[in-house]
Each structure stands twice: as C-alpha cells, then as structure tokens.
Design an enzyme around this catalytic site. Structure first.
Site, PDB file in Angstrom:
ATOM      1  N   ASP A 147     110.246 -25.484  54.120  1.00 27.55           N
ATOM      2  CA  ASP A 147     111.319 -23.842  53.697  1.00 27.55           C
ATOM      3  C   ASP A 147     111.741 -24.406  52.065  1.00 27.55           C
ATOM      4  O   ASP A 147     112.860 -24.981  52.644  1.00 27.55           O
ATOM      5  CB  ASP A 147     112.329 -23.345  54.180  1.00 27.55           C
ATOM      6  N   CYS A 167     149.551 -21.321  45.604  1.00 32.14           N
ATOM      7  CA  CYS A 167     148.411 -22.577  46.567  1.00 32.14           C
ATOM      8  C   CYS A 167     149.415 -22.821  47.591  1.00 32.14           C
ATOM      9  O   CYS A 167     150.786 -22.433  47.705  1.00 32.14           O
ATOM     10  CB  CYS A 167     148.464 -23.610  45.913  1.00 32.14           C
ATOM     11  N   TYR A 172     100.221 -29.620  50.235  1.00 31.52           N
ATOM     12  CA  TYR A 172      99.451 -28.876  52.150  1.00 31.52           C
ATOM     13  C   TYR A 172      98.247 -28.604  51.007  1.00 31.52           C
ATOM     14  O   TYR A 172      97.955 -26.875  51.992  1.00 31.52           O
ATOM     15  CB  TYR A 172     100.318 -28.023  52.181  1.00 31.52           C
ATOM     16  N   LYS A 186     105.650 -24.951  58.042  1.00 33.08           N
ATOM     17  CA  LYS A 186     105.978 -24.377  57.426  1.00 33.08           C
ATOM     18  C   LYS A 186     107.453 -24.981  56.709  1.00 33.08           C
ATOM     19  O   LYS A 186     108.162 -24.252  57.163  1.00 33.08           O
ATOM     20  CB  LYS A 186     105.796 -22.683  57.514  1.00 33.08           C
ATOM     21  N   TYR A 222     115.106  -8.963  54.776  1.00 36.51           N
ATOM     22  CA  TYR A 222     114.294  -8.835  53.629  1.00 36.51           C
ATOM     23  C   TYR A 222     112.800  -7.992  54.746  1.00 36.51           C
ATOM     24  O   TYR A 222     111.988  -7.297  54.220  1.00 36.51           O
ATOM     25  CB  TYR A 222     114.223  -9.686  53.070  1.00 36.51           C
ATOM     26  N   ASP A 223     112.517  -9.400  55.305  1.00 33.59           N
ATOM     27  CA  ASP A 223     111.494  -9.134  55.911  1.00 33.59           C
ATOM     28  C   ASP A 223     111.219  -7.917  56.626  1.00 33.59           C
ATOM     29  O   ASP A 223     110.508  -7.036  56.604  1.00 33.59           O
ATOM     30  CB  ASP A 223     111.113 -10.167  57.279  1.00 33.59           C
ATOM     31  N   GLU A 271     100.362 -25.726  60.815  1.00 38.73           N
ATOM     32  CA  GLU A 271     101.068 -26.836  59.937  1.00 38.73           C
ATOM     33  C   GLU A 271     102.453 -26.801  59.646  1.00 38.73           C
ATOM     34  O   GLU A 271     102.625 -25.686  59.723  1.00 38.73           O
ATOM     35  CB  GLU A 271     100.360 -27.657  58.986  1.00 38.73           C
ATOM     36  N   GLU A 313     105.490 -28.169  48.294  1.00 43.60           N
ATOM     37  CA  GLU A 313     106.479 -27.336  48.543  1.00 43.60           C
ATOM     38  C   GLU A 313     107.963 -28.435  48.184  1.00 43.60           C
ATOM     39  O   GLU A 313     107.648 -29.062  48.570  1.00 43.60           O
ATOM     40  CB  GLU A 313     106.535 -26.693  50.191  1.00 43.60           C
ATOM     41  N   SER A 318     100.567 -15.814  47.902  1.00 43.18           N
ATOM     42  CA  SER A 318     101.145 -16.033  49.339  1.00 43.18           C
ATOM     43  C   SER A 318     101.065 -15.811  50.607  1.00 43.18           C
ATOM     44  O   SER A 318      99.211 -15.682  50.973  1.00 43.18           O
ATOM     45  CB  SER A 318     102.188 -15.162  48.973  1.00 43.18           C
ATOM     46  N   LEU A 319     101.470 -15.861  51.635  1.00 44.59           N
ATOM     47  CA  LEU A 319     100.956 -16.390  52.840  1.00 44.59           C
ATOM     48  C   LEU A 319     101.878 -14.499  53.420  1.00 44.59           C
ATOM     49  O   LEU A 319     102.970 -13.924  52.993  1.00 44.59           O
ATOM     50  CB  LEU A 319     101.396 -17.108  53.641  1.00 44.59           C
ATOM     51  N   CYS A 351     144.040 -24.052  42.695  1.00 39.81           N
ATOM     52  CA  CYS A 351     145.029 -24.298  42.317  1.00 39.81           C
ATOM     53  C   CYS A 351     145.449 -25.913  40.852  1.00 39.81           C
ATOM     54  O   CYS A 351     144.562 -26.660  41.335  1.00 39.81           O
ATOM     55  CB  CYS A 351     145.868 -25.966  43.561  1.00 39.81           C
ATOM     56  N   ASP A 369     116.237 -13.825  55.815  1.00 41.96           N
ATOM     57  CA  ASP A 369     115.270 -13.418  55.227  1.00 41.96           C
ATOM     58  C   ASP A 369     114.583 -12.804  56.214  1.00 41.96           C
ATOM     59  O   ASP A 369     113.650 -11.865  55.959  1.00 41.96           O
ATOM     60  CB  ASP A 369     114.500 -15.318  55.404  1.00 41.96           C
ATOM     61  N   CYS A 381     148.930 -31.867  43.587  1.00 50.04           N
ATOM     62  CA  CYS A 381     149.190 -30.829  44.606  1.00 50.04           C
ATOM     63  C   CYS A 381     149.168 -32.230  45.864  1.00 50.04           C
ATOM     64  O   CYS A 381     147.883 -32.348  46.157  1.00 50.04           O
ATOM     65  CB  CYS A 381     148.469 -29.779  44.402  1.00 50.04           C
ATOM     66  N   LYS A 429      96.161 -22.298  59.679  1.00 48.16           N
ATOM     67  CA  LYS A 429      95.112 -21.724  58.573  1.00 48.16           C
ATOM     68  C   LYS A 429      93.559 -22.095  58.835  1.00 48.16           C
ATOM     69  O   LYS A 429      93.244 -23.192  59.507  1.00 48.16           O
ATOM     70  CB  LYS A 429      95.070 -22.685  57.407  1.00 48.16           C
ATOM     71  N   ARG A 482     105.756 -21.876  40.778  1.00 48.98           N
ATOM     72  CA  ARG A 482     104.232 -20.176  41.440  1.00 48.98           C
ATOM     73  C   ARG A 482     104.797 -19.278  40.562  1.00 48.98           C
ATOM     74  O   ARG A 482     103.483 -18.676  40.065  1.00 48.98           O
ATOM     75  CB  ARG A 482     105.005 -19.841  43.037  1.00 48.98           C
TER      76      ARG A 482
HETATM   77  S1  IVH Z   1      99.473 -22.290  52.234  1.00 47.98           S
HETATM   78  C1  IVH Z   1      97.501 -19.147  50.394  1.00 47.98           C
HETATM   79  N1  IVH Z   1     101.240 -24.273  53.504  1.00 47.98           N
HETATM   80  O1  IVH Z   1     104.874 -20.777  51.972  1.00 47.98           O
HETATM   81  C2  IVH Z   1      98.300 -20.027  51.226  1.00 47.98           C
HETATM   82  N2  IVH Z   1     102.138 -22.188  52.703  1.00 47.98           N
HETATM   83  O2  IVH Z   1     105.373 -17.315  52.590  1.00 47.98           O
HETATM   84  C3  IVH Z   1      99.750 -20.438  49.961  1.00 47.98           C
HETATM   85  N3  IVH Z   1     104.825 -22.920  52.246  1.00 47.98           N
HETATM   86  O3  IVH Z   1     103.116 -19.834  49.000  1.00 47.98           O
HETATM   87  C4  IVH Z   1      99.995 -21.609  51.060  1.00 47.98           C
HETATM   88  N4  IVH Z   1     104.592 -24.319  53.725  1.00 47.98           N
HETATM   89  O4  IVH Z   1     105.307 -21.791  49.063  1.00 47.98           O
HETATM   90  C5  IVH Z   1     100.691 -22.693  52.968  1.00 47.98           C
HETATM   91  N5  IVH Z   1     102.310 -25.468  55.063  1.00 47.98           N
HETATM   92  C6  IVH Z   1     101.990 -24.362  53.726  1.00 47.98           C
HETATM   93  C7  IVH Z   1     103.454 -24.180  53.070  1.00 47.98           C
HETATM   94  C8  IVH Z   1     103.639 -23.271  52.696  1.00 47.98           C
HETATM   95  C9  IVH Z   1     105.114 -23.754  52.954  1.00 47.98           C
HETATM   96  C10 IVH Z   1     105.225 -21.244  51.905  1.00 47.98           C
HETATM   97  C11 IVH Z   1     104.162 -21.134  50.057  1.00 47.98           C
HETATM   98  C12 IVH Z   1     103.813 -20.382  50.391  1.00 47.98           C
HETATM   99  C13 IVH Z   1     104.774 -19.290  50.843  1.00 47.98           C
HETATM  100  C14 IVH Z   1     104.560 -17.800  51.643  1.00 47.98           C
END
Ligand code: IVH
Length: 672
Positions: free
Chosen positions: A125, A414, A232, A123, A44-45, A121, A180, A90-91, A432, A41, A437, A296, A144
């Site tokens: 995965d 083997c 969420y 996040k 990628y970021d 809160e 999620e 997305s965030l 194998c 990740d 075995c 948020k 999504r």
């Molecule tokens: S809020 C506009 N809250 O992370 C707000 N997203 O990288 C949209 N995700 O698309 C999402 N935990 O799939 C929100 N507590 C949380 C989250 C959360 C995981 C995911 C979600 C979002 C992605 C963004």
C-alpha cells in the site's frame, strides 16, 4: 440515495450514475491529488462497484469521462510530465474469495487445454512509480498520473537510499521498472507523532504519507522521510528476454532492485487461496503496509493472449484483506498539549483489542476532523489501526445514538496554563502561545532527553512530570543544575537512582552535536537534517551565524528546513537557551572538525566496508578516518571490523571465516 438495485429505469440509473461519478471524482481528487482521503478504501470501493454494476446493466450510459474509464489522478502541475513508455495499468480488486474463483475460472476458460500457473505476491500500500534505467543508469522516476502521463519525481526518488542510481551487474539496455514507494509502518507512526506535535496535519495512512513525501517540491523534505520501495513489474524492456513473471524476482535482486521476499506459485484455485491465507499470516511482520494479495498469470505469452479491459489487465487481480475494525464507546475527549503548544483532542475509549493490541486512546487530530466525522462524546465509534499501527476512529455509528451524546468544542484557553490560543493561517491546529506553558515544557524536555536525542536514561515522562510540576526545571538547561538534594525529594528516587540519573545527565553533555541539534526541537529538523548540519559546521556558533541561503545549500536541508533553522536562531529566547547550555559545559562543537579523541572506539582500528549502505561508502570511510581509524579494501587478519550493509558478499564471508567482528550500520553509528 437510490441504490443500483432500485435503479430500475434508465432515468433513475442515469441520475444515480451522475451522483456516483461526481462523488467518485471528488474522492479521486482527494486521494490522488491532495493525498487526503475522507472515506475509507472499503467505502470508496463500494461506490466504485455500484458504478461498475450500473454501467454494466446500462452500457449505453457509459461515458468517456466516467471514473471507470480512467486510472487515477491528473498529473500535478508543479512537476514536469513524463510519458510512460508502456502505460501503467491498474488492477481489478475484490474482497471476496468467490470472485477470485470467478477470475481464475475465467482465465482458465480463456486458455483452453493449458495449465495457467499464477504468482501470488503482496500488494503493497504505497504509491506507484515507474523508473527508467538506460544501460543501467537511472534516467528518471515518475508517478503513475493518469496511467499514460505521470509527474517527474526523479529528484525526490533519488533521496530514497534503497533505489540504486546504477544497476548492478549486466543491466538491460532499457529497463522500465514498476514498483511501489512506501513509508515504513514505524516511520509513519513517528512522522505523524512529530507532525502533530508541531501543528501540521497528519497523514491518514502510510500510503498517503508516502504520496505526500514523493510529491514534495523540496527534495530535502522527501529525504527526511522513511521511504522504501518494492518493485513488482516492468514496462518497456530492451536487451533482455523475460518469459515469466517468476523470473523477475531473481532478475530484480541481481540488478540491486528491492522486491518482495515472499511470493507463491499456484496452479489451482485451492493453491491460490492457500497462498492468500499464508500471506495474510506473515504480512504483519513486513516493514511496509500491505492491503492485499496480487494474483498474476505467470507466463507472459498467456498474459498477451488474455489481453485487457478498458483500464486493467485480464491476467491479474488484487484480493484485498479486510482491515480489522471494532466498535467501542467514546467515553470522553481530552486535550493534549504538545511540544510546540499544539492542542490535540484525544479520544478516551472503552478499552478494546484491535489487530492484536489493547486500545484505550486514539488521537482525533483536530477539531475539523471531529466535525467532519461528526464524532460526539458518548457515541459508539468504529476503530481501526491506520498503517496497522496507530489506532484511529474511522466512523461513528450514528444509528445507535439515543440523544444523550454530547458535541465537543475546543476550549477557548489552554487547558493547562489558561493562555490564549491561536490558529495560524494555513494550519489546522490550535496552538497555546505561551512558551512557558508547563505542558509544552514537559514535552520539550521529554523530547530533549529521549533516546533519539540526548539519550538521558531515567529522564522519562514520569520524572519530567515531577520536575516540571515542582518547578525544579523551567527550561531545558535547568536539567544540568539539578542536585542530588533536589532529586532525593522526588517520588520513587532512592540513592542509587539519584546517582544514576545525575550521571546520565552529566554524560549527555558529551553527546555529539547532532543529538543536541535534534533535541532542541527546531521545526522540521529531524535526525538526518541534524546530522547534515553537524557534518557541515564546525560548531554551533557557525551554524547560528549562517544565512538561510547558506543553510539551503546543505544536502538534506533545503529551503523549508533552512528557513526554519534561521528563524529558530533569530528568536532571543532560543539564543538564551543555547548560552545557558554552553555555560553547563555541553559540547557545542562538531566531531567532524575536531581532532580524533583517543576514547573513540574507532581510534587505531582498521575497517573494511562492504555491501549496500544507506549512504555512499565514502561517507562512512570519512567518519572512520576522522576518528583516527583506517580503511582497507581487503579483509585480512589485520582487519579489526567489517562494516557490512545489505547483500554483502565475499568480504563478509571471509570476515566470518576469520572470526572478525562484523557490525551493521546501527552498531557503527553507536560506535562512531
Ligand atoms: S501489478 C497491471 N503488483 O496496486 C498490473 N501492483 O490497485 C499493475 N500495487 O497500480 C500493477 N502492489 O500501484 C502490482 N505487487 C503488486 C502491487 C501493485 C501494489 C499497486 C499498484 C497498482 C495498484 C492497483
């Protein structure tokens, strides 16, 4: 590679942007569509940020198809498409606390003369889903997709037991809820171990495995995966007035929708950072993987005035925690032979501590993986825990090589029985093919005797090793022919241990049929499919005679599993094994169709079932009745047990007051 810092001219920026867009599009495809990313990740970021920086410096080079203008993957073709009522955004994310500061200062500036309370809160995965409830009834669930249109995964989502089909209490007319779907950390570790045993490719992390599970065309496969969900946010909502995000948690709970147990309110940057640190301390205890904290703005009115950028809102930001990575030396690569003969290369590491535990080995999955990451014996490798549980080699410090490193090649035979190896089409694994075995036999016996299967205490790895090497056991059924004279000869076996083991073996003959079905190791038959089979058929003979079509009609079985079961029982070797087990007196009948046995703990007892359980209450009631128990709707002095699920209310309280025994689902399973 030209870095953005060096991209001084428009031409070099354009060239670098084209490279980055190509690379990012390819990684997006692998991540969102194949669920098989090839870079971490973080890397990628880094690419993504380089793209954003360049586009910021040269806005004239931003194109409509740039990954910065799109949210995620393309919807899968195999699923019907669903247009979200409100787009799924997305965030923006960051790994730096300074950027969290910049984010908060920006929103404070945009909201002059106002306090800006925020919520922090976890996040999660996993995979984003959007569920639509109409008058409390689940209408559909979608991924999504590209943010506007996603894939309809309703059938699969329905198999997740914590997702209600009907909301509790007074539900809003329209409730589009976002969350999620995740795979539990433990479940992920187990699933990967099972997949690798049978030669299927393993998932890189719980996120990918949740995504892969959700996009199964056969819901029966999804049903077997340990998935959960955490909600969420909302999309389109009608018939209920929410003004603040902080109100959402209580509402979700009231409606029966799972949400984060821990969240923080903050009014200043200091409080935000403190919440982020507190979350980092507790998140490892959550059953799901978290990769960050989401900050948020609490007030929806403030959110509306802050608005959004091309793909993400200005009112939220994700802070991502760094995954702990350590470097160590790769001392060797050894081969492990699994239950179905699959050969797995395993890294032998100079032991190091990663995320709190000592790591000396890490699976390398298969030869392709080793080549893709260019891993060589003698390399300094970077280790991380995938899903916070499984140690994985993420990359190699090629810059530290001195030329003495050795390439690894899979053996041609083997390493245990010297038989030839095959690579099946469509599979990455080498296998194998010798069913005799000794390495395979050991793993099969370990699995048969394991706690989740026949639960034979004392028949663990070390004991199996001795039994197979001394050729006392050549097949699963041989376990039942072991004598005390044979066991006396073994290492560390005193009189008492011999007696205990023989007793445990004898007892296992009475294990319920589903345990035997799971224990004999039919490809794709996990515990829930084994239970479904044992519930459906009166005995093993009926099951063995069933056609693939009949099998496919059983819930929790479906097409792939059904075909695998039919195939298993067509093999003469497997039929012979069953006959031998029959001859030992093992129980091959299902408890479902037999008369209640007087030794069941349930016979003659009265039960009250309450709260949310993993299956409909009727199924538990049926089990109780089959075993000679009674089920009642009210708790009284006559109640023997209360089976309590999640969020049990007044009945549980009453039971506590009356001092009645309360059992949870796990305890119930042991009793029944
Ligand atoms: S809020 C506009 N809250 O992370 C707000 N997203 O990288 C949209 N995700 O698309 C999402 N935990 O799939 C929100 N507590 C949380 C989250 C959360 C995981 C995911 C979600 C979002 C992605 C963004």
């Amino acid at each position: 590679m030209v870095s953005w810092l060096m991209a001084e001219t428009l031409a070099s920026a354009a060239q670098r942007l084209a490279e980055l867009r190509g690379e990012i599009a390819e990684h997006n495809r692998r991540y969102y569509e194949d669920d098989a990313p090839v870079i971490a990740d973080r890397d990628y970021d880094r690419l993504y940020r380089e793209l954003l920086h360049l586009e910021m410096r040269f806005p004239q080079l931003v194109t409509a198809d740039s990954p910065s203008q799109r949210v995620g993957g393309q919807p899968l073709k195999a699923f019907t498409q669903v247009t979200h009522r409100a787009p799924m955004l997305s965030l923006d994310n960051t790994y730096s606390e300074e950027e969290v500061g910049a984010f908060y200062r920006r929103i404070e500036k945009l909201s002059p003369n106002e306090d800006v309370p925020v919520v922090v809160e976890p996040k999660v995965d996993g995979v984003a889903v959007s569920l639509l409830y109409e008058n409390g009834r689940l209408r559909y669930a979608a991924t999504r997709g590209d943010g506007t249109t996603g894939e309809d995964v309703t059938q699969n989502v329905r198999t997740i037991s914590s997702i209600p089909r009907q909301l509790k209490g007074a539900a809003p007319e329209l409730f589009e809820v976002r969350g999620e779907v995740y795979m539990t950390k433990d479940g992920f570790a187990k699933l990967n171990a099972e997949r690798s045993e049978v030669g299927l490719s393993v998932f890189a992390n719980p996120r990918n495995s949740a995504a892969g599970s959700l996009k199964q065309l056969d819901p029966a496969i999804t049903a077997q995966r340990p998935l959960g969900v955490l909600f969420y946010g909302t999309g389109a909502v009608e018939g209920i007035e929410l003004t603040h995000h902080s109100q959402l948690f209580a509402l979700l709970k009231k409606l029966g929708l799972p949400c984060a147990e821990r969240w923080w309110e903050a009014q200043s940057l200091e409080e935000i950072l403190s919440a982020i640190h507190q979350l980092d301390k507790v998140r490892h205890d959550f059953p799901y993987e978290t990769d960050g904290a989401v900050v948020k703005v609490d007030s929806f009115a403030q959110r509306a005035s802050l608005g959004m950028t091309a793909k993400s809102p200005r009112w939220a930001m994700a802070f991502k925690y760094e995954a702990e990575r350590v470097e160590t030396e790769l001392l060797d690569i050894v081969i492990q032979v699994g239950r179905t003969g699959v050969l797995t290369p395993v890294a032998v590491l100079d032991p190091v501590t990663v995320s709190g535990s000592r790591v000396a080995r890490a699976t390398l999955h298969n030869e392709e993986e080793i080549q893709r990451k260019d891993i060589r014996i003698g390399d300094t490798v970077v280790i991380e825990k995938a899903g916070e549980v499984i140690p994985a080699v993420v990359s190699v410090r090629t810059d530290l090589r001195d030329g003495s490193e050795k390439n690894f090649r899979m053996p041609a035979q083997c390493p245990v029985c010297r038989s030839k190896l095959v690579k099946e089409e469509g599979q990455v694994a080498v296998r194998c093919v010798n069913a005799q075995c000794p390495a395979q036999l050991k793993r099969r016996i370990e699995h048969f005797a394991s706690r989740g299967a026949m639960d034979i205490e004392g028949l663990g790895e070390a004991m199996v090793e001795q039994l197979v090497s001394r050729e006392l056991v050549r097949a699963v059924s041989d376990i039942y022919r072991l004598t005390s004279a044979q066991l006396d000869e073994l290492k560390r076996m005193g009189e008492k241990s011999v007696a205990n083991l023989l007793e445990a073996i004898e007892r296992s003959k009475q294990q319920p049929l589903w345990r035997l079905l799971f224990g004999i190791g039919i490809l794709h038959v996990g515990v829930s499919a084994a239970r479904a089979l044992a519930d459906h058929f009166a005995n093993l003979d009926e099951l063995m005679a069933a056609s693939p079509e009949e099998l496919q009609r059983i819930p929790d079985v479906g097409e792939v599993v059904g075909a695998s079961i039919a195939q298993f029982f067509r093999e003469p070797g497997n039929r012979e094994m069953i006959e031998k087990l029959r001859a030992t007196g093992s129980r091959l009948t299902s408890e479902r169709k037999t008369a209640p046995t007087s030794d069941s703990k349930i016979t003659g007892t009265t039960w009250v079932i309450t709260g949310t359980l993993s299956k409909p209450r009727d199924e538990f009631a049926e089990r109780i009745i089959q075993q000679g128990g009674k089920v009642s709707g009210t708790v009284s002095k006559k109640t023997s047990f209360v089976l309590a699920g999640e969020e049990a209310g007044s009945k549980l309280e009453k039971a506590k007051k009356l001092g009645i025994a309360i059992v949870d689902e796990a305890a119930f399973r042991k009793m029944s």
